[in-house]
Design an enzyme around this catalytic site. Structure first.
Site, mmCIF file in Angstrom:
data_model
loop_
_atom_site.group_PDB
_atom_site.id
_atom_site.type_symbol
_atom_site.label_atom_id
_atom_site.label_comp_id
_atom_site.label_asym_id
_atom_site.label_seq_id
_atom_site.Cartn_x
_atom_site.Cartn_y
_atom_site.Cartn_z
ATOM 1 N N CYS A 289 -6.936 -0.774 3.316
ATOM 2 C CA CYS A 289 -6.315 -1.865 2.588
ATOM 3 C C CYS A 289 -6.640 -3.180 3.271
ATOM 4 C CB CYS A 289 -4.811 -1.667 2.479
ATOM 5 S SG CYS A 289 -3.984 -1.583 4.053
ATOM 6 N N ARG B 141 9.772 -9.246 5.484
ATOM 7 C CA ARG B 141 9.754 -8.800 6.879
ATOM 8 C C ARG B 141 10.722 -9.648 7.683
ATOM 9 N NH1 ARG B 141 3.338 -7.639 8.193
ATOM 10 N NH2 ARG B 141 2.940 -6.529 6.233
ATOM 11 N N CYS C 31 0.788 -1.246 0.000
ATOM 12 C CA CYS C 31 0.000 0.000 0.000
ATOM 13 C C CYS C 31 0.820 1.298 0.000
ATOM 14 C CB CYS C 31 -1.043 -0.007 1.110
ATOM 15 S SG CYS C 31 -0.375 -0.236 2.756
ATOM 16 N N ARG D 37 4.627 -17.863 8.850
ATOM 17 C CA ARG D 37 5.322 -16.661 9.331
ATOM 18 C C ARG D 37 6.742 -16.709 8.786
ATOM 19 N NH1 ARG D 37 4.281 -12.690 12.549
ATOM 20 N NH2 ARG D 37 2.472 -13.707 13.451
ATOM 21 N N GLU E 15 -2.731 -7.161 -2.343
ATOM 22 C CA GLU E 15 -3.184 -6.098 -1.457
ATOM 23 C C GLU E 15 -4.147 -5.172 -2.172
ATOM 24 O OE1 GLU E 15 -0.450 -4.021 1.077
ATOM 25 O OE2 GLU E 15 -2.094 -2.835 1.888
ATOM 26 N N ASN F 186 -6.436 -9.484 6.773
ATOM 27 C CA ASN F 186 -7.057 -8.410 7.546
ATOM 28 C C ASN F 186 -7.699 -7.396 6.603
ATOM 29 O OD1 ASN F 186 -4.945 -7.053 6.445
ATOM 30 N ND2 ASN F 186 -3.914 -6.628 8.348
ATOM 31 N N ARG G 123 -0.632 -17.572 4.057
ATOM 32 C CA ARG G 123 -1.524 -17.762 5.220
ATOM 33 C C ARG G 123 -2.828 -18.457 4.816
ATOM 34 N NH1 ARG G 123 -0.290 -13.764 9.765
ATOM 35 N NH2 ARG G 123 1.989 -13.936 9.794
ATOM 36 N N ASP H 45 -9.435 -8.571 11.795
ATOM 37 C CA ASP H 45 -8.566 -9.703 11.517
ATOM 38 C C ASP H 45 -9.433 -10.900 11.186
ATOM 39 O OD1 ASP H 45 -6.211 -8.375 11.901
ATOM 40 O OD2 ASP H 45 -5.651 -9.404 13.751
ATOM 41 N N GLU I 52 -4.048 -15.510 12.070
ATOM 42 C CA GLU I 52 -4.571 -14.377 11.285
ATOM 43 C C GLU I 52 -4.151 -14.621 9.846
ATOM 44 O OE1 GLU I 52 -3.036 -10.374 12.181
ATOM 45 O OE2 GLU I 52 -3.297 -9.943 10.053
ATOM 46 N N GLU J 259 11.279 -11.481 10.514
ATOM 47 C CA GLU J 259 10.457 -12.022 11.602
ATOM 48 C C GLU J 259 11.303 -12.638 12.704
ATOM 49 O OE1 GLU J 259 7.316 -11.595 11.996
ATOM 50 O OE2 GLU J 259 6.401 -11.249 10.033
HETATM 51 P P1 ATP Z 1 1.050 -10.721 12.426
HETATM 52 O O1 ATP Z 1 0.395 -10.105 13.618
HETATM 53 O O2 ATP Z 1 0.649 -12.140 12.175
HETATM 54 O O3 ATP Z 1 2.532 -10.484 12.381
HETATM 55 P P2 ATP Z 1 0.652 -8.410 10.944
HETATM 56 O O4 ATP Z 1 -0.292 -7.675 11.789
HETATM 57 O O5 ATP Z 1 2.098 -8.063 10.976
HETATM 58 O O6 ATP Z 1 0.474 -9.970 11.169
HETATM 59 P P3 ATP Z 1 -0.230 -7.122 8.623
HETATM 60 O O7 ATP Z 1 0.883 -6.168 8.577
HETATM 61 O O8 ATP Z 1 -1.548 -6.667 9.056
HETATM 62 O O9 ATP Z 1 0.152 -8.392 9.459
HETATM 63 O O10 ATP Z 1 -0.263 -7.833 7.186
HETATM 64 C C1 ATP Z 1 -1.448 -8.311 6.612
HETATM 65 C C2 ATP Z 1 -1.356 -9.732 6.137
HETATM 66 O O11 ATP Z 1 -0.070 -10.070 5.604
HETATM 67 C C3 ATP Z 1 -1.565 -10.776 7.229
HETATM 68 O O12 ATP Z 1 -2.917 -10.945 7.512
HETATM 69 C C4 ATP Z 1 -0.958 -11.993 6.588
HETATM 70 O O13 ATP Z 1 -1.850 -12.560 5.652
HETATM 71 C C5 ATP Z 1 0.219 -11.444 5.850
HETATM 72 N N1 ATP Z 1 1.476 -11.563 6.610
HETATM 73 C C6 ATP Z 1 1.987 -10.668 7.479
HETATM 74 N N2 ATP Z 1 3.168 -11.087 7.959
HETATM 75 C C7 ATP Z 1 3.418 -12.289 7.373
HETATM 76 C C8 ATP Z 1 4.499 -13.227 7.446
HETATM 77 N N3 ATP Z 1 5.544 -12.995 8.207
HETATM 78 N N4 ATP Z 1 4.423 -14.339 6.709
HETATM 79 C C9 ATP Z 1 3.364 -14.573 5.906
HETATM 80 N N5 ATP Z 1 2.323 -13.731 5.779
HETATM 81 C C10 ATP Z 1 2.340 -12.590 6.509
HETATM 82 ZN ZN ZN Z 2 -1.682 -1.947 3.566
HETATM 83 MG MG MG Z 3 3.716 -8.916 11.949
#
Ligand code: ATP
Ligand code: ZN
Ligand code: MG
Length: 504
Positions: free
Chosen positions: A463, A338, A308, A349, A357, A439, A470, A418, A436, A340
């Site tokens: 968004c 990301r 986004c 994850r 998106e 979202n 996931r 979520d 999750e 993680e």
């Molecule tokens: P989480 O709390 O699980 O870390 P987030 O709040 O960081 O998620 P958002 O930034 O809201 O996630 O991202 C939206 C979507 O992106 C999530 O619902 C998921 O489908 C996907 N997503 C986010 N982080 C990951 C990841 N590390 N691996 C796979 N998919 C991911």
């Molecule tokens: Zn976004």
């Molecule tokens: Mg996260």
């Protein structure tokens, strides 16, 4: 609120014999210029006191309250003195140096731990009163609101100490019926055993061989055919590298700098400059890291975290025609990265993942209506095609109830939902943590920070992150990896399994 600032103004010429003029200007300013902004009938504003003259320098103290902040008062005085002294004596104020600056303000709560912030020399608390001693700040920094932001940052840090560990506020909105669960295994492990996926070449990545790739692509196809197209979303193609200033505007740079992957560029493309590095590689078959670090720049951008921000960037300072509203776009080509770290698990994850998106911009009414339509389409997919056991919850991290963001970006004016799925391998429905898998949010902040306007009404945006890994993890955790046991709706979209490969 109390401000006390001592500063030194340097004039472009001597102010000897001009003390009287300056003194008159200052007392006039104390009556008028430094009182502007004070509500009528209220005592307050700023005053310049303790004036000292020396050659071409003027030292003074400014005391003030919240109506006129001392650092604003200094800038007003500087301008005024330059004008008047310029007219009368052809000299102006060349620079202002802050010698000391102390701000006293109320805080709601006393911090539990010490608090430090940059540009400060000392921070003390006494009975809900904070005394902040500010270090050296340039005139530009003063004019650019540094002091207000320092005060806000201190308050934010106190709040953070109280919210720490509290996680999110979570309110269940809706829950599906219990569904037939075919197994309780972790699909990542089982797909690994079958050779459908292998751990990627760097940490937190997976390599998807044909069968797994087809499952992910089927998820994508379902999202496009059943959600994006029926609602009228249109595709855009974004960019993988996001410059810091875009992330400053979305808030990601302050929200999740610890999760970003940063990008460095070569400082030059001239092969001569790279020759030594190549020599080392050819002889040692290793990359000489120290040498490499001299050949690449410090990062100024990072790899896409969510698609986004670049979509908002593409509309920065633009006005959308009413006929284009609500604007419905989606991006599906740029993977997200990301860091993680310890949280990595399975395909759900990871450090590199694939999302569609959708981003939507419109009036508040348009987006609230769209939100309901999107939920309807998602519900159709999860109920009738994937046949998932899932639920929706309204979430908001505690610290955000004050300010801040989701995806670390914007204030969730209209909230974030979520979508969570039950993962049988994690244990019982009631006790285990659900995943999750996507979202949906609506924000006020982004159209403001990117200055995206409509012809008439205030715009909101939002968004939804459709995470293909996931969706896949949720589906396989409930339905297993034997295609014959998959729900018919999904099987139809998937078709036949690819031949794949046989390794010896
Ligand atoms: P989480 O709390 O699980 O870390 P987030 O709040 O960081 O998620 P958002 O930034 O809201 O996630 O991202 C939206 C979507 O992106 C999530 O619902 C998921 O489908 C996907 N997503 C986010 N982080 C990951 C990841 N590390 N691996 C796979 N998919 C991911
Ligand atoms: Zn976004
Ligand atoms: Mg996260």
């Amino acid at each position: 609120m109390k401000f006390e600032l001592i500063c030194l103004m340097t004039f472009s010429g001597s102010i000897k014999d001009k003390e009287d003029d300056i003194s008159k200007m200052l007392s006039h300013a104390n009556q008028d210029l430094l009182k502007r902004g004070v509500p009528t009938g209220v005592e307050g504003g700023a005053s310049a006191v303790d004036v000292e003259y020396n050659q071409n320098k003027l030292k003074l103290k400014i005391v003030s309250d919240r109506y006129v902040r001392a650092h604003d008062a200094v800038l007003r005085l500087k301008k005024k003195l330059s004008q008047e002294m310029g007219k009368k004596h052809h000299i102006g104020v060349r620079g202002v140096e802050i010698i000391s600056y102390e701000v006293e303000f109320q805080v709601d709560k006393m911090p539990e731990d010490t608090i430090n912030i940059p540009y400060s020399e000392d921070i003390k608390f006494d009975e809900n009163k904070c005394t902040l001693k500010i270090g050296k700040l340039t005139q530009d920094q003063l004019a650019n609101n540094y002091v207000d932001r320092m005060i806000n940052r201190i308050k934010e840090k106190i709040d953070a100490q109280f919210y720490e560990g509290k996680g999110e506020q979570w309110i269940l909105l809706w829950c599906s019926e219990e569904k037939d669960i075919v197994w309780n295994k972790d699909p990542t492990v089982e797909m690994g055993k079958k050779g459908w996926i292998i751990k990627g070449p760097t940490k937190g990545k997976w390599f998807y061989r044909p069968v797994a790739a087809k499952i992910l692509r089927t998820m994508e196809k379902i999202a496009l055919e059943e959600v994006m197209k029926p609602l009228g979303f249109e595709e855009v193609i974004g960019s993988m590298m996001v410059p810091f200033d875009t992330w400053i505007e979305t808030g990601h740079m302050e929200g999740v700098p610890n999760e970003m992957y940063y990008v460095s560029e070569p400082i030059t493309r001239d092969p001569k400059e790279w020759e030594e590095l190549v020599d080392y590689i050819k002889i040692s078959k290793e990359v000489p890291i120290e040498l490499l670090s001299k050949l690449v720049s410090e990062p100024k951008s990072g790899i896409c975290y969510a698609q986004c921000p670049v979509i908002y960037w593409s509309l920065k300072n633009r006005t959308l025609a009413d006929e284009s509203l609500p604007l419905l776009l989606y991006e599906r080509t740029v993977p997200s990265a990301r860091y993680e770290s310890g949280g990595r698990h399975g395909i759900e994850r990871v450090d590199e993942f694939h999302r569609i998106e959708p981003v939507y911009i419109g009036t508040k009414e348009q987006l609230l209506e769209l939100k309901e339509k999107m939920i309807e389409r998602y519900r159709h997919v999860f109920e009738n095609i994937l046949e998932l056991e899932w639920r929706m919850a309204e979430v908001e991290p505690f610290y955000l109830q004050q300010a801040g963001s989701r995806e670390a970006g914007g204030h969730t004016e209209e909230g974030t939902i979520d979508f969570e799925a039950y993962l049988p391998y994690r244990g019982e429905r009631e006790e285990s943590e659900w995943l999750e898998f996507q979202n949906l949010s609506i924000f006020k902040k982004y159209t403001e920070s990117f200055n995206i306007k409509s012809q008439t009404k205030a715009l909101y945006s939002g968004c939804s992150g459709i995470g293909l890994e996931r969706w896949t993890a949720a589906f396989l955790a409930q339905k297993g990896i034997d295609p014959s046991k998959w729900p018919n709706g999904f099987k139809e979209c998937y078709g036949d399994s690819p031949k794949g490969l046989k390794l010896l």
